[in-house]
Scaffold this motif. Structure first.
Motif, PDB file in Angstrom:
ATOM      1  N   LEU A 375     -12.869  -6.591   5.506  1.00  0.00           N
ATOM      2  CA  LEU A 375     -11.850  -7.542   5.940  1.00  0.00           C
ATOM      3  C   LEU A 375     -10.562  -7.347   5.146  1.00  0.00           C
ATOM      4  CD1 LEU A 375     -14.120 -10.701   6.197  1.00  0.00           C
ATOM      5  CD2 LEU A 375     -12.992  -9.569   8.116  1.00  0.00           C
ATOM      6  N   PHE A 376     -10.709  -7.063   3.846  1.00  0.00           N
ATOM      7  CA  PHE A 376      -9.529  -6.817   3.036  1.00  0.00           C
ATOM      8  C   PHE A 376      -8.785  -5.574   3.522  1.00  0.00           C
ATOM      9  CE2 PHE A 376      -7.496  -4.361  -0.289  1.00  0.00           C
ATOM     10  CZ  PHE A 376      -6.593  -5.279  -0.805  1.00  0.00           C
ATOM     11  N   GLU A 377      -9.543  -4.518   3.831  1.00  0.00           N
ATOM     12  CA  GLU A 377      -8.911  -3.292   4.307  1.00  0.00           C
ATOM     13  C   GLU A 377      -8.115  -3.534   5.581  1.00  0.00           C
ATOM     14  OE1 GLU A 377     -12.132  -0.592   4.680  1.00  0.00           O
ATOM     15  OE2 GLU A 377     -12.424  -0.350   2.513  1.00  0.00           O
ATOM     16  N   THR A 378      -8.649  -4.360   6.488  1.00  0.00           N
ATOM     17  CA  THR A 378      -7.924  -4.681   7.714  1.00  0.00           C
ATOM     18  C   THR A 378      -6.637  -5.419   7.388  1.00  0.00           C
ATOM     19  OG1 THR A 378      -9.975  -4.835   8.981  1.00  0.00           O
ATOM     20  CG2 THR A 378      -8.051  -5.948   9.898  1.00  0.00           C
ATOM     21  N   ALA A 379      -6.722  -6.405   6.496  1.00  0.00           N
ATOM     22  CA  ALA A 379      -5.535  -7.165   6.116  1.00  0.00           C
ATOM     23  C   ALA A 379      -4.502  -6.255   5.447  1.00  0.00           C
ATOM     24  CB  ALA A 379      -5.922  -8.302   5.174  1.00  0.00           C
ATOM     25  N   GLU A 382      -2.698  -4.108   8.018  1.00  0.00           N
ATOM     26  CA  GLU A 382      -1.702  -4.866   8.769  1.00  0.00           C
ATOM     27  C   GLU A 382      -0.424  -5.030   7.953  1.00  0.00           C
ATOM     28  OE1 GLU A 382      -3.329  -8.553  10.055  1.00  0.00           O
ATOM     29  OE2 GLU A 382      -4.812  -7.628  11.386  1.00  0.00           O
ATOM     30  N   VAL A 383      -0.592  -5.300   6.658  1.00  0.00           N
ATOM     31  CA  VAL A 383       0.584  -5.466   5.790  1.00  0.00           C
ATOM     32  C   VAL A 383       1.384  -4.160   5.727  1.00  0.00           C
ATOM     33  CG1 VAL A 383       1.315  -5.818   3.394  1.00  0.00           C
ATOM     34  CG2 VAL A 383      -0.405  -7.321   4.410  1.00  0.00           C
ATOM     35  N   LYS A 384       0.660  -3.069   5.520  1.00  0.00           N
ATOM     36  CA  LYS A 384       1.353  -1.775   5.441  1.00  0.00           C
ATOM     37  C   LYS A 384       2.000  -1.411   6.768  1.00  0.00           C
ATOM     38  CE  LYS A 384      -1.612   0.181   1.803  1.00  0.00           C
ATOM     39  NZ  LYS A 384      -2.614   1.220   1.470  1.00  0.00           N
ATOM     40  N   SER A 385       1.299  -1.716   7.882  1.00  0.00           N
ATOM     41  CA  SER A 385       1.840  -1.399   9.202  1.00  0.00           C
ATOM     42  C   SER A 385       3.148  -2.134   9.456  1.00  0.00           C
ATOM     43  CB  SER A 385       0.825  -1.776  10.302  1.00  0.00           C
ATOM     44  OG  SER A 385      -0.344  -1.004  10.162  1.00  0.00           O
ATOM     45  N   LYS A 859      -5.069  -1.539  13.680  1.00  0.00           N
ATOM     46  CA  LYS A 859      -4.405  -0.409  13.054  1.00  0.00           C
ATOM     47  C   LYS A 859      -3.213   0.033  13.899  1.00  0.00           C
ATOM     48  CE  LYS A 859      -8.590   1.017  10.654  1.00  0.00           C
ATOM     49  NZ  LYS A 859      -9.532   2.121  10.334  1.00  0.00           N
ATOM     50  N   PRO A 860      -2.367   0.936  13.381  1.00  0.00           N
ATOM     51  CA  PRO A 860      -1.172   1.339  14.137  1.00  0.00           C
ATOM     52  C   PRO A 860      -1.475   1.874  15.531  1.00  0.00           C
ATOM     53  CG  PRO A 860      -0.997   2.050  11.859  1.00  0.00           C
ATOM     54  CD  PRO A 860      -2.377   1.509  12.017  1.00  0.00           C
TER      55      PRO A 860
END
Length: 889
Positions: A375-379, A382-385, A859-860
């Protein structure tokens, strides 16, 4: 001096001074204002409140306590524990201030060879309530403490009450000067790290109203009898007598830290404050968790269970942050057993159950950490995207609050990913949550029920229960009570409470609900609806007057409904059968965690990790029924608690038993339990036991339900009729029904799979049409349309992926928004060429999501989610086109 010796000397000192030694109450106590027992006086509250006459004038105890007001602060300071031992001495209308001060001073300063603690009198400071000069004068006269070592403080520090209207009074606290290396000179009012509080003497003399004297308000009255309530912190005295710097380095706590050092490879006290706090958290929480589980608490999502879950998870988190990669709970709980069992034998005798609960929660949380990392990786993606570097405080809070993912790990992983976390936002949300919890706790706090009306009868002694030997008893009406007030008489239609000198009606207890019945007399008939206990000794009959008039002093007949009692005894004895069968099939770790039984029905909760198999359920039912068929005699006898336990009698966790207990034995060693309920004479009278099912009622707690007697027969007859109906419909014999149903289910699965394939093919068949309608915006091809009605979820994602693939290497974006079952699902898909031009699926979701009341992420190359407003689909598609046009220049 070892902690166990400190405890022993305390109790010996007060027993020699005429006090009755009272065992520690369970941490789980029947008090609406308390989650756990948090002070030594809790079990004596009925005496202080005047609800019961105490059986002794002086008492002493070492009470196990848990305080969890600020779990997150544990380990930050070095003098607080969540679990601690409070040694206390209590006077109920006997000695008062001078007696309490004298007894405390003697124990503290008496030489070691005379049974005291041998503390240097010159290092003792005391405080007194600013409005209580009498206490200061006694300290000067009795102990010889000079004026300069006696300090006065206001009500916030030196006045005690229960937080609700009730008894209260000024305090006098005893402090030990640890020396200049620990802080400033000037006494406790200057530095409470150097001057360590070790004992608090409460002079209970006032009646507090709605507003507390702690805040400067006046008491509303004076107690008829003055009482003493003291509390000496065993761990703090150990700190002093063992010459260590803090409570975490005493003999019962430091070994857990040593084990953590061994498992993590990191040293304690090497200069890292963060690491030291984590070591202390492990040591403190491991002790508290073991004690809570020992008293019957299991991890859960609310109340006591949630507190235990937090403690266990903080242990896992702290160990992980210290570098422990492998599970470590087993080792920590084992050390707690080895150090604490001399004072708390349950940690040894019930070790396997305690260990299984703690290790099971550790395993569950480690799985949570794995999912939390995803879940952290998804968040983070999104922040980086979105081109940002900061994870929102709300995201970190959701990970912590909803998924149990610790903020420390979120911060650590964010740093590894080159991101930061909005810690201020997170802390703000945490503060709001804590405030809500405090407000809720305060709202649940209540004034202690006014039981004054019952006190006269409680003090007379226990209601004589005659129901073990007879169902009808002659009795005298001692009192009639309506809305908390005694009344002389009650007439037809009135609902009142009746107190009798003796009664055959069982008062609800031990999982068995109360008997129903009647009270009769000349021209009188009163229906008994319920029977409850006050102070565990006074039977209160809740009744409705149906004929005539009942008056205080009447001689009456109290009669149990015979059919009700027969069913109730079947249910209660059946509960014992199921308990014994569970332990025979599953082993001794299947320990009772609660029960309910009534005529024809029982439910039984027990500690167990994981669902029972069908074979286990069948075996439990078979063992119970074999015991029923064996026609075992049911024997009951009264003995002392120690002897009953030595015989192997099972007790309910969290229950406080007296010195004498009633044992119910069925079939010799087959079933032996401490129980005050009513039972059949022989096991065959229970009738058939039919398990209805098994389910989870919390982490580590399972529940079985069963019918007994005629209810069991009726249930089986109904099931037989149902099976016969199915057999007739399928046109097969009853024994062939399972096989035939299995065939039908398999055929249905095949048909559903074929239908899904057909549906998917139909959906994909329309992919070409979407490609043909693609719009060219700058150097991009865009498909932004409403999906065919009913297409959602995986089908929508499959369609978007297929459409995107048909554009080959040409930059293309596909946005499909559907409508199904009142929801508005959507999928955004961008190929690699489109991403190279600056298109990110998550950005497009942010652009059109508000139009349909939706949100989502991914993801992008792919993002999806759902909205709630289908009327906004046209506006959403327009927003997509505008955003793509902006990106395309």
């Amino acid at each position: 001096m070892q902690t166990h010796e400190i405890r022993r000397r305390f109790l010996d000192h007060f027993v020699k001074a005429g006090h009755t030694e009272v065992a520690s109450a369970s941490l789980i106590f029947d008090d609406p204002n308390l989650l756990f027992v948090n002070a030594g006086m809790v079990q004596f509250k009925p005496f202080f409140l005047g609800q019961q006459a105490p059986p002794y004038q002086r008492a002493t105890s070492v009470q196990k306590c848990v305080r969890t007001g600020d779990i997150e602060e544990v380990g930050v300071t070095t003098r607080h524990n969540t679990f601690f031992q409070m040694a206390g001495n209590f006077s109920f209308g006997d000695y008062f201030k001078e007696g309490a001060i004298t007894l405390a001073w003697e124990l503290i300063t008496k030489p070691l060879d005379q049974g005291g603690y041998g503390i240097d009198p010159e290092r003792i400071w005391v405080t007194a309530y600013e409005k209580d000069p009498e206490a200061a004068e006694i300290w000067r006269r009795v102990a010889g403490i000079p004026e300069e070592r006696i300090q006065f403080r206001d009500g916030k520090d030196n006045y005690w009450d229960m937080g609700v209207p009730g008894p209260g009074g000024p305090c006098s606290e005893i402090y030990y000067d640890r020396g200049p290396e620990f802080g400033k000179e000037g006494g406790p009012i200057v530095d409470e790290d150097r001057y360590l509080e070790i004992w608090n003497l409460v002079f209970m003399q006032d009646v507090r109203g709605e507003l507390s004297p702690k805040l400067g308000h006046q008491p509303v009255g004076v107690l008829p009898k003055k009482n003493i309530d003291t509390g000496m912190g065993v761990e703090r005295v150990a700190l002093v007598l063992q010459g260590v710097d803090n409570v975490y380095e005493t003999d019962l706590v430091r070994p857990v830290i040593a084990k953590a050092e061994e498992l993590t490879g990191r040293p304690y006290g090497a200069g890292s404050h963060e690491d030291d706090v984590r070591f202390r958290v492990i040591a403190d929480h491991a002790r508290t968790a073991a004690m809570l589980i020992g008293d019957g608490v299991n991890p859960g999502n609310d109340g006591r269970g949630y507190v235990l879950r937090r403690l266990l998870r903080r242990i896992v988190r702290s160990a992980k942050l210290l570098g422990a990669e492998e599970p470590s709970m087993r080792e920590f709980i084992t050390v707690v057993r080895d150090t604490m069992a001399p004072s708390y034998p349950v940690l040894d005798t019930d070790f396997e159950r305690i260990l299984n609960v703690a290790v099971g929660e550790e395993a569950a949380f480690r799985r949570t950490l794995v999912s939390g990392e995803k879940l952290f990786e998804t968040a983070a993606d999104e922040v980086k995207s979105a081109g940002n570097k900061v994870i929102a405080g709300s995201e970190a809070f959701a990970l912590h609050d909803t998924y149990g993912f610790p903020i420390d790990l979120t911060l650590e992983m964010a740093s590894e990913a080159g991101l930061t976390v909005d810690e201020d936002g997170f802390r703000s949300l945490m503060a709001e949550q804590r405030q809500r919890a405090k407000d809720d706790a305060q709202a649940r706090k209540q004034s202690h029920a006014d039981l004054t009306v019952y006190k006269e009868f409680v003090d007379r002694g226990e209601t004589e229960f005659t129901g073990f030997a007879e169902l009808t008893s002659e009795a005298t009406v001692l009192a009639l009570i309506s809305d908390g007030v005694r009344i002389p008489t009650a007439t037809v239609g009135q609902d009142v409470e009746v107190i009798l000198d003796r009664s055959p009606l069982y008062a609800e207890a031990g999982g068995q609900i109360a008997d129903i019945g009647v009270i009769t007399g000349p021209g009188l008939r009163v229906r008994v609806r319920d029977v409850q206990k006050i102070a565990k000794k006074l039977w209160v009959h809740k009744v409705t007057v149906e004929e005539g008039q009942i008056t205080e002093g009447d001689a009456i007949l109290a009669q149990v409904d015979a059919n009700w009692r027969a069913g109730a005894t079947q249910g209660h004895s059946g509960t014992h059968m199921v308990h014994a069968a569970l332990r025979q099939v599953l082993g001794p770790n299947a320990v009772q965690a609660g029960s309910l039984n009534k005529p024809g029905y029982l439910r039984f909760d027990f500690s167990w990790q994981g669902q029972l198999s069908e074979a286990q359920r069948n075996d439990i039912e078979a063992v119970a029924n074999e015991a029923v068929t064996a026609n075992h005699p049911v024997n009951t006898f009264v003995t002392d608690l120690a002897k009953a336990k030595s015989m192997g009698a099972m007790a309910l966790f969290g229950e406080n038993y007296g010195d004498e207990v009633r044992v119910v034995e069925i079939g010799g060693p087959f079933s032996m339990e401490l129980c005050g309920g009513t039972h059949v004479a022989h096991s065959s009278q229970i009738g058939p036991v039919t398990l209805l099912g098994e389910s989870s009622v919390g982490s580590g707690i399972r529940r079985v339900e069963a019918f007994v007697g005629l209810d069991s027969y009726r249930y089986l007859a109904k099931e037989r009729a149902l099976l016969a109906g199915v057999a007739t419909a399928l046109k097969v014999p009853s024994e062939e029904v399972p096989g035939r149903v299995e065939q039908l289910v398999e055929r249905l699965k095949v048909a559903e799979k074929e239908l899904e394939q057909t549906k998917a093919a139909a959906v994909l068949a329309g992919a070409g049409a979407f490609v043909e309608r693609a719009e060219r915006i700058g150097g991009l091809l865009l498909v932004a349309e409403a999906a065919p009605e009913g297409v959602a979820g995986n089908d929508l994602r499959t369609l978007a992926t297929d459409v995107r693939g048909r554009f080959g290497t040409e930059p293309a974006v596909v946005v499909l928004i559907g409508s199904a079952d009142g929801k508005v699902p959507f999928v955004v898909s961008a190929n690699k060429a489109a991403q190279d031009l600056g298109v990110k699926a998550g950005d497009l979701v942010a652009a059109f999501g508000p139009s349909i009341g939706g949100r989502g992420g991914g993801k992008p190359e792919m993002a999806q989610g759902s909205g709630s407003d289908a009327s906004g689909i046209p506006a959403a598609l327009s927003a997509v086109r505008a955003r793509v046009a902006e990106i395309a220049g």
